[in-house]
Design a protein around this motif. Structure first.
Motif, PDB file in Angstrom:
ATOM      1  N   ASN A 166      26.095  11.633 111.496  1.00 49.92           N
ATOM      2  CA  ASN A 166      26.377  11.778 112.927  1.00 49.92           C
ATOM      3  C   ASN A 166      25.101  11.677 113.757  1.00 49.92           C
TER       4      ASN A 166
ATOM      5  N   SER B 237      23.947   8.078 113.965  1.00 49.68           N
ATOM      6  CA  SER B 237      24.820   7.360 114.889  1.00 49.68           C
ATOM      7  C   SER B 237      24.459   7.653 116.339  1.00 49.68           C
TER       8      SER B 237
ATOM      9  N   SER C 190      22.303   4.696 118.680  1.00 55.11           N
ATOM     10  CA  SER C 190      23.319   3.938 119.412  1.00 55.11           C
ATOM     11  C   SER C 190      22.722   2.796 120.230  1.00 55.11           C
TER      12      SER C 190
ATOM     13  N   GLU D 176      31.905   1.240 111.359  1.00 54.90           N
ATOM     14  CA  GLU D 176      30.991   2.365 111.126  1.00 54.90           C
ATOM     15  C   GLU D 176      30.061   2.080 109.948  1.00 54.90           C
TER      16      GLU D 176
ATOM     17  N   SER E  62      27.488  -0.529 111.011  1.00 53.46           N
ATOM     18  CA  SER E  62      26.556   0.084 111.955  1.00 53.46           C
ATOM     19  C   SER E  62      25.514   0.922 111.219  1.00 53.46           C
ATOM     20  N   LEU E  63      25.985   1.735 110.271  1.00 53.83           N
ATOM     21  CA  LEU E  63      25.059   2.557 109.502  1.00 53.83           C
ATOM     22  C   LEU E  63      24.125   1.679 108.676  1.00 53.83           C
TER      23      LEU E  63
END
Length: 269
Positions: A71, A74, A78, A98, A101-102
């Motif tokens: 979290n 993220s 961003s 997700e 993105s990670l």
């Protein structure tokens, strides 16, 4: 490969959020979602089994900590993620799962800062997979009211079940691939020669933290000088860690290393 699409100096365009030390609560902090024992929905039983197998040396407390780190990454990353996605001229949209993105962001963060012994990125992706499975379970068990808004929300969630499953499959695939290539990798992502430099880590984090928040529009030399002045004005205790006669130059070097992914930012929960 995805990493080949990341420009070396992409961090110059990054504008990070101000709340970089905050992380959202983990879904595993709820009593009904203990990460190693919660029962997933029927279609995700095998997925959870594989993810937990990758995490076979981790206990629940460690998994909760890793989920909070996911979290945090993220949240902190961003703006960086948006910059990375926009840099790909072949993409018509900036949407990213997700897992993807990670994957983009993991190049810029240092897992060793979490102080979890021998932690590797395949385990982080396995935790993301479990988080997504838990979220599906949470949504499936949620009671909805009879008003029109609640009905619409329920219908929306049900209509996106296929997309959720695709995202979970993507996260698990990345965990499995990384597990294959990281079997012999040590927990620290820092390269040789870093042991001697460990004493500088708090100062490096302070310098890079200021750089990504305020000074990405400056060249390395100017950013180093400004940051040195700001830390002196703050009477920052970490300045004493460096005996350099020209800290501005030292800071500029660290900034250059960060831009080229040779130095990573600690994950602060």
């Amino acid at each position: 490969m995805y990493q080949d699409k990341i420009p070396k100096n992409i961090a110059e365009a990054v504008k990070w959020t101000n709340d970089i030390k905050l992380s959202s609560p983990s879904i595993f902090e709820q009593d009904t979602f203990e990460p190693l024992t919660f029962k997933p929905t029927e279609n995700l039983v095998d997925v959870c089994f594989i993810a937990r197998d990758i995490l076979n040396r981790r206990d629940s407390d460690e998994i909760v900590l890793i989920s909070k780190a996911v979290n945090t990454i993220s949240t902190q990353g961003s703006s960086l993620l948006l910059t990375l996605l926009k840099s790909d001229e072949c993409r018509e949209s900036v949407y990213s799962s997700e897992g993807r993105s990670l994957y983009f962001l993991h190049h810029f963060f240092d897992l060793s800062s979490l102080k979890i012994k021998h932690l590797v990125w395949s385990e982080v992706f396995a935790v993301l997979t479990l988080m997504q499975c838990a979220q599906v379970k949470f949504q499936a068990e949620k009671d909805y009211a009879d008003d029109e808004l609640s009905k619409a929300l329920k219908q929306y969630i049900e209509s996106h079940a296929l997309q959720q499953n695709a995202e979970i499959a993507d996260s698990l695939a990345r965990a499995e691939v990384l597990a294959d290539i990281q079997t012999t990798q040590k927990s620290s992502s820092r390269k040789g020669g870093q042991t001697k430099a460990d004493k500088y880590l708090p100062l490096k984090d302070a310098v890079i933290g200021l750089f990504v928040k305020k000074y990405t529009d400056c060249d390395n030399k100017r950013a180093g000088a400004i940051i040195e002045a700001e830390l002196i004005e703050q009477n920052n205790e970490y300045l004493k860690l460096s005996n350099s006669q020209d800290k501005a130059v030292q800071f500029a070097t660290w900034i250059s290393h960060f831009k080229n992914k040779k130095l990573k930012l600690s994950i602060i929960l």
